[in-house]
Design a protein around this motif. Structure first.
Motif, PDB file in Angstrom:
ATOM      1  N   GLN A 271      19.642  55.919  30.303  1.00 44.30           N
ATOM      2  CA  GLN A 271      19.352  56.461  31.624  1.00 44.30           C
ATOM      3  C   GLN A 271      20.459  57.375  32.146  1.00 44.30           C
ATOM      4  O   GLN A 271      20.191  58.327  32.877  1.00 44.30           O
ATOM      5  CB  GLN A 271      19.109  55.312  32.621  1.00 44.30           C
TER       6      GLN A 271
ATOM      7  N   GLN B 131       1.703  54.252  56.843  1.00 40.58           N
ATOM      8  CA  GLN B 131       1.616  54.082  55.394  1.00 40.58           C
ATOM      9  C   GLN B 131       2.064  52.671  54.983  1.00 40.58           C
ATOM     10  O   GLN B 131       3.245  52.342  55.111  1.00 40.58           O
ATOM     11  CB  GLN B 131       2.537  55.127  54.732  1.00 40.58           C
ATOM     12  N   TYR B 133       2.760  50.848  52.045  1.00 33.31           N
ATOM     13  CA  TYR B 133       3.029  50.789  50.603  1.00 33.31           C
ATOM     14  C   TYR B 133       4.046  49.689  50.293  1.00 33.31           C
ATOM     15  O   TYR B 133       3.757  48.712  49.637  1.00 33.31           O
ATOM     16  CB  TYR B 133       3.607  52.134  50.113  1.00 33.31           C
ATOM     17  N   SER B 134       5.305  49.877  50.785  1.00 33.10           N
ATOM     18  CA  SER B 134       6.418  49.009  50.381  1.00 33.10           C
ATOM     19  C   SER B 134       6.254  47.581  50.880  1.00 33.10           C
ATOM     20  O   SER B 134       5.712  47.341  51.953  1.00 33.10           O
ATOM     21  CB  SER B 134       7.737  49.553  50.941  1.00 33.10           C
ATOM     22  N   GLY B 139       9.735  47.710  46.131  1.00 32.55           N
ATOM     23  CA  GLY B 139      10.184  48.986  46.682  1.00 32.55           C
ATOM     24  C   GLY B 139       9.986  50.069  45.647  1.00 32.55           C
ATOM     25  O   GLY B 139       8.884  50.610  45.492  1.00 32.55           O
ATOM     26  N   SER B 140      11.042  50.341  44.880  1.00 35.90           N
ATOM     27  CA  SER B 140      10.900  51.326  43.801  1.00 35.90           C
ATOM     28  C   SER B 140       9.826  50.881  42.816  1.00 35.90           C
ATOM     29  O   SER B 140       9.042  51.682  42.324  1.00 35.90           O
ATOM     30  CB  SER B 140      12.234  51.482  43.067  1.00 35.90           C
ATOM     31  N   TRP B 164       9.221  48.330  56.030  1.00 38.98           N
ATOM     32  CA  TRP B 164       9.649  49.727  56.223  1.00 38.98           C
ATOM     33  C   TRP B 164       8.462  50.601  56.612  1.00 38.98           C
ATOM     34  O   TRP B 164       8.435  51.788  56.311  1.00 38.98           O
ATOM     35  CB  TRP B 164      10.319  50.343  54.974  1.00 38.98           C
ATOM     36  N   SER B 166       6.834  52.986  58.577  1.00 39.11           N
ATOM     37  CA  SER B 166       7.252  53.903  59.644  1.00 39.11           C
ATOM     38  C   SER B 166       6.198  53.985  60.733  1.00 39.11           C
ATOM     39  O   SER B 166       5.011  54.175  60.432  1.00 39.11           O
ATOM     40  CB  SER B 166       7.495  55.307  59.085  1.00 39.11           C
ATOM     41  N   PHE B 215      10.781  52.131  62.255  1.00 34.45           N
ATOM     42  CA  PHE B 215       9.921  51.445  61.284  1.00 34.45           C
ATOM     43  C   PHE B 215       9.907  49.934  61.478  1.00 34.45           C
ATOM     44  O   PHE B 215      10.667  49.375  62.252  1.00 34.45           O
ATOM     45  CB  PHE B 215      10.184  51.869  59.855  1.00 34.45           C
ATOM     46  N   THR B 375      13.201  56.815  45.762  1.00 30.73           N
ATOM     47  CA  THR B 375      14.637  57.118  45.798  1.00 30.73           C
ATOM     48  C   THR B 375      14.995  58.265  44.842  1.00 30.73           C
ATOM     49  O   THR B 375      14.226  58.591  43.938  1.00 30.73           O
ATOM     50  CB  THR B 375      15.479  55.887  45.399  1.00 30.73           C
ATOM     51  N   GLU B 377      17.071  58.189  42.492  1.00 29.04           N
ATOM     52  CA  GLU B 377      17.135  57.690  41.108  1.00 29.04           C
ATOM     53  C   GLU B 377      15.735  57.617  40.503  1.00 29.04           C
ATOM     54  O   GLU B 377      15.539  57.944  39.326  1.00 29.04           O
ATOM     55  CB  GLU B 377      17.799  56.300  41.074  1.00 29.04           C
ATOM     56  N   ASN B 381      14.181  59.580  37.289  1.00 24.71           N
ATOM     57  CA  ASN B 381      13.426  58.899  36.223  1.00 24.71           C
ATOM     58  C   ASN B 381      12.109  59.627  35.945  1.00 24.71           C
ATOM     59  O   ASN B 381      11.732  59.824  34.794  1.00 24.71           O
ATOM     60  CB  ASN B 381      13.083  57.458  36.640  1.00 24.71           C
TER      61      ASN B 381
HETATM   62  C1  LIG Z   1      13.541  55.554  56.886  1.00 26.42           C
HETATM   63  C2  LIG Z   1      12.580  54.962  55.921  1.00 26.42           C
HETATM   64  C3  LIG Z   1      11.215  55.063  56.163  1.00 26.42           C
HETATM   65  C4  LIG Z   1      10.296  54.472  55.299  1.00 26.42           C
HETATM   66  N1  LIG Z   1       8.970  54.549  55.595  1.00 26.42           N
HETATM   67  C5  LIG Z   1       8.074  53.878  54.806  1.00 26.42           C
HETATM   68  C6  LIG Z   1       6.706  53.833  55.148  1.00 26.42           C
HETATM   69  O1  LIG Z   1       6.286  54.399  56.159  1.00 26.42           O
HETATM   70  N2  LIG Z   1       5.858  53.134  54.380  1.00 26.42           N
HETATM   71  C7  LIG Z   1       6.288  52.500  53.263  1.00 26.42           C
HETATM   72  O2  LIG Z   1       5.468  51.891  52.576  1.00 26.42           O
HETATM   73  N3  LIG Z   1       7.583  52.520  52.884  1.00 26.42           N
HETATM   74  C8  LIG Z   1       8.491  53.201  53.651  1.00 26.42           C
HETATM   75  N4  LIG Z   1       9.815  53.204  53.312  1.00 26.42           N
HETATM   76  C9  LIG Z   1      10.227  52.412  52.151  1.00 26.42           C
HETATM   77  C10 LIG Z   1      10.716  53.233  50.946  1.00 26.42           C
HETATM   78  O3  LIG Z   1       9.627  53.796  50.271  1.00 26.42           O
HETATM   79  C11 LIG Z   1      11.522  52.278  50.049  1.00 26.42           C
HETATM   80  O4  LIG Z   1      12.683  51.936  50.756  1.00 26.42           O
HETATM   81  C12 LIG Z   1      11.897  52.914  48.736  1.00 26.42           C
HETATM   82  O5  LIG Z   1      10.764  53.086  47.926  1.00 26.42           O
HETATM   83  C13 LIG Z   1      12.951  52.103  47.970  1.00 26.42           C
HETATM   84  O6  LIG Z   1      12.601  50.768  47.840  1.00 26.42           O
HETATM   85  P1  LIG Z   1      13.636  49.611  48.242  1.00 26.42           P
HETATM   86  O7  LIG Z   1      14.110  49.914  49.611  1.00 26.42           O
HETATM   87  O8  LIG Z   1      12.984  48.325  47.976  1.00 26.42           O
HETATM   88  O9  LIG Z   1      14.874  49.811  47.268  1.00 26.42           O
HETATM   89  P2  LIG Z   1      15.032  49.241  45.755  1.00 26.42           P
HETATM   90  O10 LIG Z   1      13.829  49.622  44.952  1.00 26.42           O
HETATM   91  O11 LIG Z   1      15.400  47.815  45.777  1.00 26.42           O
HETATM   92  O12 LIG Z   1      16.254  50.117  45.254  1.00 26.42           O
HETATM   93  C14 LIG Z   1      17.655  49.773  45.429  1.00 26.42           C
HETATM   94  C15 LIG Z   1      18.489  50.760  44.613  1.00 26.42           C
HETATM   95  O13 LIG Z   1      18.186  50.596  43.203  1.00 26.42           O
HETATM   96  C16 LIG Z   1      17.797  51.833  42.642  1.00 26.42           C
HETATM   97  N5  LIG Z   1      16.790  51.634  41.604  1.00 26.42           N
HETATM   98  C17 LIG Z   1      15.641  50.899  41.701  1.00 26.42           C
HETATM   99  N6  LIG Z   1      14.936  51.014  40.570  1.00 26.42           N
HETATM  100  C18 LIG Z   1      15.628  51.815  39.735  1.00 26.42           C
HETATM  101  C19 LIG Z   1      15.413  52.309  38.412  1.00 26.42           C
HETATM  102  N7  LIG Z   1      14.310  52.003  37.710  1.00 26.42           N
HETATM  103  N8  LIG Z   1      16.348  53.130  37.882  1.00 26.42           N
HETATM  104  C20 LIG Z   1      17.466  53.449  38.569  1.00 26.42           C
HETATM  105  N9  LIG Z   1      17.728  53.006  39.805  1.00 26.42           N
HETATM  106  C21 LIG Z   1      16.809  52.205  40.389  1.00 26.42           C
HETATM  107  C22 LIG Z   1      17.254  52.634  43.796  1.00 26.42           C
HETATM  108  O14 LIG Z   1      17.292  54.012  43.512  1.00 26.42           O
HETATM  109  C23 LIG Z   1      18.170  52.223  44.942  1.00 26.42           C
HETATM  110  O15 LIG Z   1      19.331  53.005  44.890  1.00 26.42           O
HETATM  111  C24 LIG Z   1      10.753  53.794  54.158  1.00 26.42           C
HETATM  112  C25 LIG Z   1      12.132  53.722  53.895  1.00 26.42           C
HETATM  113  C26 LIG Z   1      13.033  54.283  54.769  1.00 26.42           C
HETATM  114  C27 LIG Z   1      14.480  54.167  54.455  1.00 26.42           C
END
Ligand SMILES: Cc1cc2nc3c(=O)[nH]c(=O)nc-3n(C[C@H](O)[C@H](O)[C@H](O)COP(=O)(O)OP(=O)(O)OC[C@H]3O[C@@H](n4cnc5c(N)ncnc54)[C@H](O)[C@@H]3O)c2cc1C
Ligand SMILES: Cc1cc2nc3c(=O)[nH]c(=O)nc-3n(C[C@H](O)[C@H](O)[C@H](O)COP(=O)(O)OP(=O)(O)OC[C@H]3O[C@@H](n4cnc5c(N)ncnc54)[C@H](O)[C@@H]3O)c2cc1C
Lengths: 372, 393
Positions: A271, B131, B133-134, B139-140, B164, B166, B215, B375, B377, B381
């Protein structure tokens, strides 16, 4: 105008890309280099370029050219970059044509048709020191008889030792004047130096070179605007060539990531390398769009062109530099060998980066044009 | 005069006649944005008049077909309208998740009936969407989501929670990813639509580091969703979800261009002062700002090229991931420079002079740009896998 190639431009690319790749791939550069070629490019290849009409692409139709634009010239330059093809296309077919076409008059009538017919190679004698400082030209033009006497030293003059004519920028009484100095002019000497990318660039000395009044390109003291046109075209062209160099290096590297195995895996599965390659992809895409925008604005004669040209030279410089550095690194030990091509990309990029203003020069220009 | 030139003239005249002067001022804060919705309160008459004028003309969603509330403009015409609006610094008449995200997904996957039913209220600013989704554990790795919809014949009963989300507390409806088959990871998700006033939906705002709370946590307890309210096919919601993400990423990437700040160095030279040579009076900051300006001008060209290609089907389908990555990283860098340029003044959190800490709060808000919508990252990917075709990615 949308910012992608139209059908005619796509067709041009479809004919130029295989032509350059077949006739002048990286092995062509190696052959010239290993035979210590003294010209700096292949005249046979230039004859083939001429058959395709390439030297006269930017030459107006009235002067025997194709009357195309910078977007089209950029297509050729990108392929030259991708294949590391040694060629006088940029100085002759782009920089010189831009200056002569802008100036018009006797010298345009004399040289534009000769460029279009492939007969004339033109060198650009602008720089005077190790760095590009076109606002500090010290070469002098003094009135003598019914013409001028030129004194000074020029450097980094690509093809200077073989050019049929050099465009010389000099300081005259009331400004900058450009001159067309033919190769047999008395007092003109060119001392070619081999550069890191195997190209030949000359230190040119003008020691009391006497030229007629009609050697002036455009008007006396009014060379500033013509020089600007020359610089804008050449910088944009160099940026397009760097997009080709960067893309070539990136493609090679991404392919290598799919072939080389370590730790029982293809290294492209790691990666840390994937993310760097993906980042590089983004930078290259942005650089390409930027160069196209500069070409488009130049072709439209837009006022915003000057800013975008500096942005393009700086951005393409950064992106291509990243491409060659990541390229060598991701190849591991083999990337350090002369046998492998990636190092040649690094060398070519270094020379283009310096040509007509490096990244720092153009970033500074962008600050100035925005009032800080 | 070509047809496009004629269109430009027409647009110019229409804007002159219909865009109120107050709507040509830069957006100062969240309150200046028109989000629409059942409970939306217009800030002033001008905001309302501008929305109504655009709705009548189809200009809230200019490139949507007319039967769905748009103006049916071609990509070239849409570009001209945007250019002309930018030229007079006209504000966007209406911003919403409906326009940016759900709309494009419905246009692609919705039935004719759904398009008419849902798109028109979006175009008119009557229904505001959020939305879902999360989730706390997803998350990711979104596809691992657990919110479950139990099949009850003509409806689902949905249980679970989202996070999250929004503007969940301000939205009228939600588009929501719900698991409808626990045995199939990718083909076991349904893309549902339901009213946030449905029985069993609750929201709880979350405070952000910027001090704002746009959010929420969103909880579903036995929420009944009629089995007509889904997009695409049952259990094939992942296709819709991914398509929508492409549009979300394209939208978020727009922040990289930096709105109407022409040049960051130019803007700060005024506040900072210049030296005798007319240069910004801090050579290192000047150099960083100039390098940043180069990247912004370059990114604007990229944005133009991307949109030209995206709207005409020429772009790589995954290229919005590249745009989002580059654009959001750029926007974060912008706000770091805004803070450096602002010095101690930019640290103020609630004073009147600082407009309620606008710079500090804005700076902190941008940190989410490279998280929301996927994100950085994850973007890298996706580029590695789908564009560069690297192994194992
Ligand atoms: C201001 C704001 C508004 C949002 N609004 C919405 C919304 O309206 N509706 C909704 O559904 N969601 C919303 N989100 C959620 C957003 O989509 C998620 O926060 C995002 O997808 C990341 O998921 P997580 O926070 O669980 O982080 P995680 O997935 O836990 O990630 C933590 C860290 O690990 C890294 N990581 C994870 N997987 C990998 C990988 N395979 N390779 C390398 N690095 C990796 C990430 O890049 C990050 O740096 C919002 C988020 C924010 C901050
Ligand atoms: C000038 C020079 C002198 C040298 N002298 C000697 C010497 O005297 N004796 C000797 O024995 N060797 C010598 N070497 C060899 C040197 O140690 C190897 O080149 C080096 O270990 C890298 O191995 P490689 O070339 O096979 O590259 P590879 O291992 O194939 O690496 C290719 C790329 O993949 C990356 N990569 C590989 N694995 C991973 C991973 N798990 N995660 C992330 N990225 C990865 C690497 O970082 C690199 O960017 C020399 C090399 C050079 C260039």
């Amino acid at each position: 105008m949308p910012l992608y190639h139209n059908d005619d431009q796509a067709m041009l690319k479809d004919s130029v890309a295989p032509f350059v790749a077949e006739q002048a791939p990286v092995s062509h550069l190696r052959k010239l280099r290993d035979s210590a070629d003294a010209t700096g490019f292949s005249r046979d290849l230039w004859a083939q370029f001429t058959e395709m009409g390439l030297p006269g692409m930017l030459v107006p139709e009235a002067h025997g050219g194709l009357g195309m634009g910078h977007m089209e010239a950029g297509i050729v330059l990108e392929e030259i970059g991708r294949n590391l093809t040694p060629s006088p296309f940029l100085s002759t077919g782009v920089g010189a044509v831009a200056a002569l076409a802008k100036a018009g008059g006797t010298q345009a009538g004399r040289w534009l048709p000769a460029i279009a017919s492939g007969e004339a190679i033109v060198a650009l004698a602008i720089d005077e020191g190790a760095k590009h400082r076109p606002d500090r030209i010290a070469t002098t033009a003094t009135r003598a008889g019914n013409g001028f006497r030129l004194d000074g030293k020029k450097s980094f003059v690509l093809h200077g030792h073989v050019a049929d004519v050099s465009i010389v920028a000099a300081k005259s009484d009331g400004g900058i004047t450009l001159f067309a100095v033919p190769k047999d002019a008395k007092g003109l000497t060119a001392d070619p130096r081999r550069l890191v990318d195997s190209s030949l660039a000359s230190h040119v000395t003008l020691d009391g070179v006497e030229v007629d009044a009609d050697a002036v390109i455009g008007e006396v003291d009014a060379g500033g605007e013509i020089l600007d046109a020359l610089l804008a075209a050449t910088r944009t062209g160099a940026a397009a060539e760097m997009v080709g160099v960067g893309q070539g290096a990136m493609d090679m590297t991404v392919n290598y990531l799919k072939e080389r195995k370590q730790f029982g895996k293809l290294i492209g599965e790691f990666q840390s390398l994937q993310h760097r390659a993906a980042h590089l992809y983004g930078e290259m895409e942005v650089a390409r769009a930027t160069v196209m925008k500069a070409q488009q604005l130049l072709d439209e004669g837009s006022e915003g062109a000057k800013l975008m040209v500096s942005v393009a030279k700086a951005k393409a410089g950064r992106a291509a530099n990243l491409a060659v550095r990541e390229g060598v690194q991701m190849h591991g030990g083999i990337g350090m060998t002369d046998e492998y091509d990636i190092g040649l990309y690094m060398k070519r990029d270094r020379a283009l980066a310096e040509y007509m203003g490096d990244v720092h020069y153009h970033i500074d220009q962008v600050a100035r044009m925005n009032g800080y | 005069m070509s047809e496009l030139d004629a269109f430009r003239t027409e647009v110019r005249e229409w804007l002159e006649a219909n865009c109120p002067a107050e709507m040509r001022e830069p957006i100062r804060d969240e309150g200046d944005v028109c989000w629409g919705g059942r409970n939306f309160k217009f800030k002033n008459e001008a905001q309302k008049a501008w929305l109504e004028a655009c709705v009548a003309k189809g200009y809230t969603v200019p490139d949507w077909p007319k039967p769905y509330g748009g103006a049916g403009l071609t990509p070239e015409q849409t570009k001209i309208l945007k250019q002309e609006m930018k030229r007079i610094k006209a504000r966007s008449p209406l911003d919403s998740f409906g326009i940016w995200m759900l709309g494009p997904a419905l246009l692609q996957f919705g039935t004719e009936e759904q398009k008419v039913q849902y798109l028109n209220p979006i175009a008119r600013g009557e229904i505001r969407w959020c939305q879902g989704y999360s989730e706390p554990g997803s998350g990711s790795d979104l596809v691992s989501l657990q919110t479950f919809g139990e099949d009850k014949g003509d409806h689902w009963v949905v249980n679970g929670s989202k996070i999250w989300t929004s503007y969940a507390d301000k939205a009228d409806w939600i588009f929501c990813l719900v698991r409808t088959d626990k045995t199939n990871k990718y083909q076991g998700i349904t893309f549902m639509l339901f009213d946030m006033e449905s029985k069993g939906v609750t929201t709880k705002p979350i405070l952000l580091i910027s001090g704002n709370s746009p959010f929420c946590e969103t909880f579903f307890d036995d929420v009944e969703v009629p089995k007509t309210q889904y997009v695409g096919e049952i259990n094939r919601g992942w296709d819709v979800a991914k398509y929508l993400l492409g549009h979300e990423r394209e939208m978020i990437s727009g922040g990289g261009a930096g709105g109407d700040m022409v040049s960051i160095g130019g803007a700060f030279a005024k506040a900072f002062g210049k030296n005798a040579a007319g240069e910004l009076d801090d050579p290192i900051l000047r150099a960083e700002m100039a390098a940043f300006d180069v990247d912004v001008f370059a990114y604007r060209a990229m944005g133009e090229r991307f949109m030209d290609m995206w709207k005409t089907g020429r772009a790589h389908p995954a290229s919005s991931n590249m745009m989002k990555y580059v654009g959001t990283e750029l926007n974060k860098r912008r706000h770091e420079l805004v803070m450096s340029g602002g010095g101690s003044e930019a640290l103020e959190w609630d004073s009147e002079e600082s407009k309620g800490g606008a710079r500090a709060r804005g700076w902190l808000r941008t940190k989410a740009n490279s998280i929301e919508g996927g994100t950085s990252e994850v973007m890298l990917n996706v580029i590695a896998k789908r564009i560069l075709d690297l192994p194992g990615a």
